[in-house]
Scaffold this motif. Structure first.
Motif, PDB file in Angstrom:
ATOM      1  N   LEU A 184       0.813  -1.218   0.000  1.00  0.00           N
ATOM      2  CA  LEU A 184       0.000   0.000   0.000  1.00  0.00           C
ATOM      3  C   LEU A 184       0.844   1.263   0.000  1.00  0.00           C
ATOM      4  O   LEU A 184       0.318   2.360  -0.161  1.00  0.00           O
ATOM      5  CB  LEU A 184      -0.919   0.012   1.229  1.00  0.00           C
ATOM      6  CG  LEU A 184      -2.044  -1.019   1.223  1.00  0.00           C
ATOM      7  CD1 LEU A 184      -2.847  -0.933   2.504  1.00  0.00           C
ATOM      8  CD2 LEU A 184      -2.960  -0.802   0.025  1.00  0.00           C
ATOM      9  N   THR A 201      -0.810  14.575  -2.633  1.00  0.00           N
ATOM     10  CA  THR A 201      -1.880  15.327  -3.306  1.00  0.00           C
ATOM     11  C   THR A 201      -2.348  16.469  -2.401  1.00  0.00           C
ATOM     12  O   THR A 201      -2.832  16.215  -1.296  1.00  0.00           O
ATOM     13  CB  THR A 201      -3.087  14.396  -3.605  1.00  0.00           C
ATOM     14  OG1 THR A 201      -2.594  13.225  -4.256  1.00  0.00           O
ATOM     15  CG2 THR A 201      -4.123  15.080  -4.475  1.00  0.00           C
ATOM     16  N   PHE A 255       0.515   3.827  -2.806  1.00  0.00           N
ATOM     17  CA  PHE A 255      -0.779   4.523  -2.829  1.00  0.00           C
ATOM     18  C   PHE A 255      -0.826   5.576  -1.711  1.00  0.00           C
ATOM     19  O   PHE A 255      -1.357   6.669  -1.900  1.00  0.00           O
ATOM     20  CB  PHE A 255      -1.911   3.506  -2.659  1.00  0.00           C
ATOM     21  CG  PHE A 255      -1.963   2.489  -3.780  1.00  0.00           C
ATOM     22  CD1 PHE A 255      -2.501   2.835  -5.013  1.00  0.00           C
ATOM     23  CD2 PHE A 255      -1.456   1.214  -3.624  1.00  0.00           C
ATOM     24  CE1 PHE A 255      -2.550   1.923  -6.059  1.00  0.00           C
ATOM     25  CE2 PHE A 255      -1.491   0.294  -4.657  1.00  0.00           C
ATOM     26  CZ  PHE A 255      -2.039   0.647  -5.877  1.00  0.00           C
ATOM     27  N   ARG A 256      -0.276   5.211  -0.559  1.00  0.00           N
ATOM     28  CA  ARG A 256      -0.243   6.147   0.564  1.00  0.00           C
ATOM     29  C   ARG A 256       0.593   7.372   0.195  1.00  0.00           C
ATOM     30  O   ARG A 256       0.200   8.512   0.430  1.00  0.00           O
ATOM     31  CB  ARG A 256       0.363   5.424   1.780  1.00  0.00           C
ATOM     32  CG  ARG A 256      -0.046   6.014   3.108  1.00  0.00           C
ATOM     33  CD  ARG A 256       0.524   5.210   4.267  1.00  0.00           C
ATOM     34  NE  ARG A 256      -0.021   3.891   4.440  1.00  0.00           N
ATOM     35  CZ  ARG A 256       0.652   2.744   4.284  1.00  0.00           C
ATOM     36  NH1 ARG A 256       1.928   2.752   3.937  1.00  0.00           N
ATOM     37  NH2 ARG A 256       0.071   1.603   4.474  1.00  0.00           N
ATOM     38  N   GLN A 257       1.752   7.111  -0.432  1.00  0.00           N
ATOM     39  CA  GLN A 257       2.639   8.222  -0.833  1.00  0.00           C
ATOM     40  C   GLN A 257       1.934   9.158  -1.814  1.00  0.00           C
ATOM     41  O   GLN A 257       2.016  10.377  -1.702  1.00  0.00           O
ATOM     42  CB  GLN A 257       3.886   7.675  -1.523  1.00  0.00           C
ATOM     43  CG  GLN A 257       5.008   7.365  -0.544  1.00  0.00           C
ATOM     44  CD  GLN A 257       6.053   6.462  -1.188  1.00  0.00           C
ATOM     45  OE1 GLN A 257       6.143   6.354  -2.413  1.00  0.00           O
ATOM     46  NE2 GLN A 257       6.844   5.801  -0.352  1.00  0.00           N
ATOM     47  N   MET A 298      -7.287   6.170  -0.252  1.00  0.00           N
ATOM     48  CA  MET A 298      -6.377   7.293  -0.490  1.00  0.00           C
ATOM     49  C   MET A 298      -7.002   8.656  -0.201  1.00  0.00           C
ATOM     50  O   MET A 298      -6.350   9.541   0.343  1.00  0.00           O
ATOM     51  CB  MET A 298      -5.908   7.270  -1.955  1.00  0.00           C
ATOM     52  CG  MET A 298      -4.981   6.116  -2.262  1.00  0.00           C
ATOM     53  SD  MET A 298      -4.667   5.962  -4.033  1.00  0.00           S
ATOM     54  CE  MET A 298      -3.889   7.492  -4.426  1.00  0.00           C
ATOM     55  N   TYR A 299      -8.244   8.829  -0.622  1.00  0.00           N
ATOM     56  CA  TYR A 299      -8.804  10.190  -0.597  1.00  0.00           C
ATOM     57  C   TYR A 299     -10.025  10.332   0.320  1.00  0.00           C
ATOM     58  O   TYR A 299     -10.632  11.403   0.364  1.00  0.00           O
ATOM     59  CB  TYR A 299      -9.176  10.624  -2.019  1.00  0.00           C
ATOM     60  CG  TYR A 299      -7.999  10.619  -2.968  1.00  0.00           C
ATOM     61  CD1 TYR A 299      -6.886  11.435  -2.736  1.00  0.00           C
ATOM     62  CD2 TYR A 299      -7.980   9.797  -4.088  1.00  0.00           C
ATOM     63  CE1 TYR A 299      -5.804  11.425  -3.602  1.00  0.00           C
ATOM     64  CE2 TYR A 299      -6.900   9.789  -4.960  1.00  0.00           C
ATOM     65  CZ  TYR A 299      -5.816  10.605  -4.719  1.00  0.00           C
ATOM     66  OH  TYR A 299      -4.749  10.594  -5.576  1.00  0.00           O
ATOM     67  N   MET A 322      -9.589   1.395  -3.314  1.00  0.00           N
ATOM     68  CA  MET A 322      -8.295   2.079  -3.192  1.00  0.00           C
ATOM     69  C   MET A 322      -8.480   3.599  -3.157  1.00  0.00           C
ATOM     70  O   MET A 322      -7.791   4.293  -2.402  1.00  0.00           O
ATOM     71  CB  MET A 322      -7.382   1.675  -4.351  1.00  0.00           C
ATOM     72  CG  MET A 322      -5.944   2.039  -4.130  1.00  0.00           C
ATOM     73  SD  MET A 322      -5.236   1.224  -2.666  1.00  0.00           S
ATOM     74  CE  MET A 322      -4.814  -0.388  -3.336  1.00  0.00           C
ATOM     75  N   ALA A 342      -1.271   9.618  -2.181  1.00  0.00           N
ATOM     76  CA  ALA A 342      -2.334  10.362  -1.471  1.00  0.00           C
ATOM     77  C   ALA A 342      -1.717  11.507  -0.666  1.00  0.00           C
ATOM     78  O   ALA A 342      -2.219  12.637  -0.699  1.00  0.00           O
ATOM     79  CB  ALA A 342      -3.105   9.421  -0.556  1.00  0.00           C
ATOM     80  N   ASN A 343      -0.613  11.218   0.019  1.00  0.00           N
ATOM     81  CA  ASN A 343       0.011  12.255   0.852  1.00  0.00           C
ATOM     82  C   ASN A 343       0.574  13.394   0.003  1.00  0.00           C
ATOM     83  O   ASN A 343       0.675  14.528   0.458  1.00  0.00           O
ATOM     84  CB  ASN A 343       1.124  11.661   1.728  1.00  0.00           C
ATOM     85  CG  ASN A 343       0.541  10.758   2.810  1.00  0.00           C
ATOM     86  OD1 ASN A 343      -0.635  10.860   3.130  1.00  0.00           O
ATOM     87  ND2 ASN A 343       1.348   9.850   3.349  1.00  0.00           N
ATOM     88  N   LYS A 355      -7.711  16.973  -4.113  1.00  0.00           N
ATOM     89  CA  LYS A 355      -8.191  15.590  -3.953  1.00  0.00           C
ATOM     90  C   LYS A 355      -9.401  15.393  -4.862  1.00  0.00           C
ATOM     91  O   LYS A 355     -10.333  16.203  -4.861  1.00  0.00           O
ATOM     92  CB  LYS A 355      -8.571  15.329  -2.497  1.00  0.00           C
ATOM     93  CG  LYS A 355      -7.347  15.310  -1.581  1.00  0.00           C
ATOM     94  CD  LYS A 355      -7.588  14.558  -0.303  1.00  0.00           C
ATOM     95  CE  LYS A 355      -6.471  14.724   0.700  1.00  0.00           C
ATOM     96  NZ  LYS A 355      -5.146  14.340   0.263  1.00  0.00           N
TER      97      LYS A 355
END
Ligand SMILES: NC(=O)C1=CN([C@@H]2O[C@H](COP(=O)(O)OP(=O)(O)OC[C@H]3O[C@@H](n4cnc5c(N)ncnc54)[C@H](O)[C@@H]3O)[C@@H](O)[C@H]2O)C=CC1
Ligand SMILES: CC(=O)[C@H](N)C(=O)O
Length: 385
Positions: free
Chosen positions: A46, A56, A49-51, A84-85, A80, A53-54, A61
């Motif tokens: 994950l 953005t 995906f976390r990176q 993320m959002y 997902m 999201a962070n 978003k």
């Protein structure tokens, strides 16, 4: 970041958070490009995906409407996006009723993509910024109902692009290896090449690519498309030629035996579900200025039925495969690329797949075992310890 329920849903759908020892190289391809892709499942699948999201900014978003979201690819992507959002970032839409066991489906609405006014309404009421258009009839079912395939795959795309133009939306419409045909070079097929598909699915996807690019150049619509290979996931496929590469795992675990409708030497490009989701999300997040094209190839690895059976035997030594060829699906597969060159996607927006054939096999077996244990009312173990 993820709630307990969301986290368990991500685990079930293949976005494992635990590490695995598998490090087999994804070497089952004739393609020189793909032979270089030795890989192991990432320790934290994950993380990317976390990176993203962070990275953005809060004001950027997206609020995403997914059409055809109850199909093979939609539910995983929606899960997902929520991870993320946030829970409110996705509107799932489709034309069928949600089954009681589809517990991951949230914020769901009926939306027939043939009704342009209804798409408008959903976009306005939902304050949507991005459309992900998954509704389609795939290659095998398309051949069985050409008029419906034309409506859903062509009229649907026209409606989506008109709505995107009207409301200045970013729009993603997937294309496919099916957009190529027998005259296309079949090994390491490049992005720009001959496209003379012989299925109505392929014809409609070339139309979608060209119409989307036209709306981009003519009206400034932020249209983006990826040509996916066959996608392997632990969800029900929608009637394509590459579906055997999912059914083979269910059959292996239920009966130890799969009857394959393609010849043992039929090589096709494929990709694991989580990589497919990553390709969409990273592509959508890429700056417009970094895109040299609007339609890119993306791929994971290529194999034949014989080779995926050999990969399954590494985990289930008694697994058997036999063959009863379906002439229609074989003809389609024989007209498609054996491997894709996705080097331009890798260069332009840093596309990268994380899963090879053996990693996909290991995960699919673990996910289906878990699903079967649940169905029997047992409490399943962690996916991969
Ligand atoms: N699954 C794969 O291996 C690949 C998929 N793609 C593309 O990705 C997209 C998603 O594929 P899948 O999820 O596998 O497809 P799928 O066949 O599993 O799902 C398609 C969904 O569209 C819905 N739909 C049909 N008619 C509709 C209508 N009139 N209005 C609204 N929804 C409607 C269906 O109810 C279904 O849930 C498609 O555009 C497909 O061409 C591309 C290459 C590979
Ligand atoms: C490759 C695809 O587009 C799809 N899975 C199909 O087989 O029709």
């Amino acid at each position: 970041m993820a709630s307990k329920a969301l986290r368990s849903c991500l685990l079930r759908r293949g976005a494992q958070t635990t590490s695995t020892s598998s490090s087999a190289a994804a070497a089952s391809t004739t393609s020189s490009i793909q032979q270089q892709r030795g890989m192991a499942i990432p320790a934290d699948p994950l993380a990317r995906f976390r990176q993203l999201a962070n990275a953005t900014p809060v004001g950027e978003k997206p609020r995403v409407l997914i059409t055809g979201s109850l199909g093979q690819l939609g539910r995983g992507l929606a899960t997902m996006l929520r991870f993320m959002y946030g829970e409110d970032s996705v509107l799932m839409t489709d034309i069928r009723k949600v089954r009681a066991d589809e517990t991951d489906v949230c914020n769901y609405h009926f939306l027939d993509i043939l009704n342009e006014g209804a798409i408008d309404e959903a976009v306005v009421n939902g304050r949507v910024t991005t459309l992900i258009h998954f509704s389609a009839l795939l290659s095998a079912v398309g051949e069985q109902n050409v008029p419906l395939a034309l409506k859903v795959n062509c009229q649907g795309v026209q409606n989506i692009l008109e709505v995107a133009k009207r409301h200045s939306l970013k729009v993603f419409i997937p294309s496919t290896i099916g957009a190529f045909g027998p005259e296309t070079p079949r090994v390491d097929t490049p992005d720009i090449t001959v496209q003379r598909p012989k299925t109505i699915y392929g014809v409609s996807k070339v139309y979608a690519e060209l119409l989307g690019e036209y709306y981009h150049h003519r009206f400034g619509v932020d249209f983006r498309s990826l040509r996916f290979p066959g996608i392997i996931s632990a969800t029900k496929p929608g009637g394509g030629t590459t579906d055997y590469a999912i059914k083979i795992f269910y059959d292996a675990l239920k009966d130890g035996h799969h009857v394959c409708y393609l010849r043992p030497d039929t090589r096709l490009p494929m990709m694991y579900d989580t990589d497919c989701t990553a390709s969409v999300l990273f592509f959508l997040a890429a700056q417009s200025s970094s895109l040299s094209m609007r339609t890119y190839n993306v791929t994971g690895f290529s194999f034949t039925p014989e080779e995926i059976a050999a990969s399954i035997r590494k985990f289930m030594p008694d697994f058997r495969i036999t063959y009863e060829i379906c002439p229609m699906r074989q003809r389609i597969a024989d007209s498609w690329p054996q491997s894709l060159d996705d080097s331009i996607a890798r260069a332009d927006w840093a596309w990268k797949n994380d899963y090879g054939l053996d990693q996909t096999t290991e995960i699919m077996i673990a996910l289906i075992k878990r699903e079967m244990a649940r169905e029997k009312g047992e409490s399943p173990k962690a996916v991969i310890a």
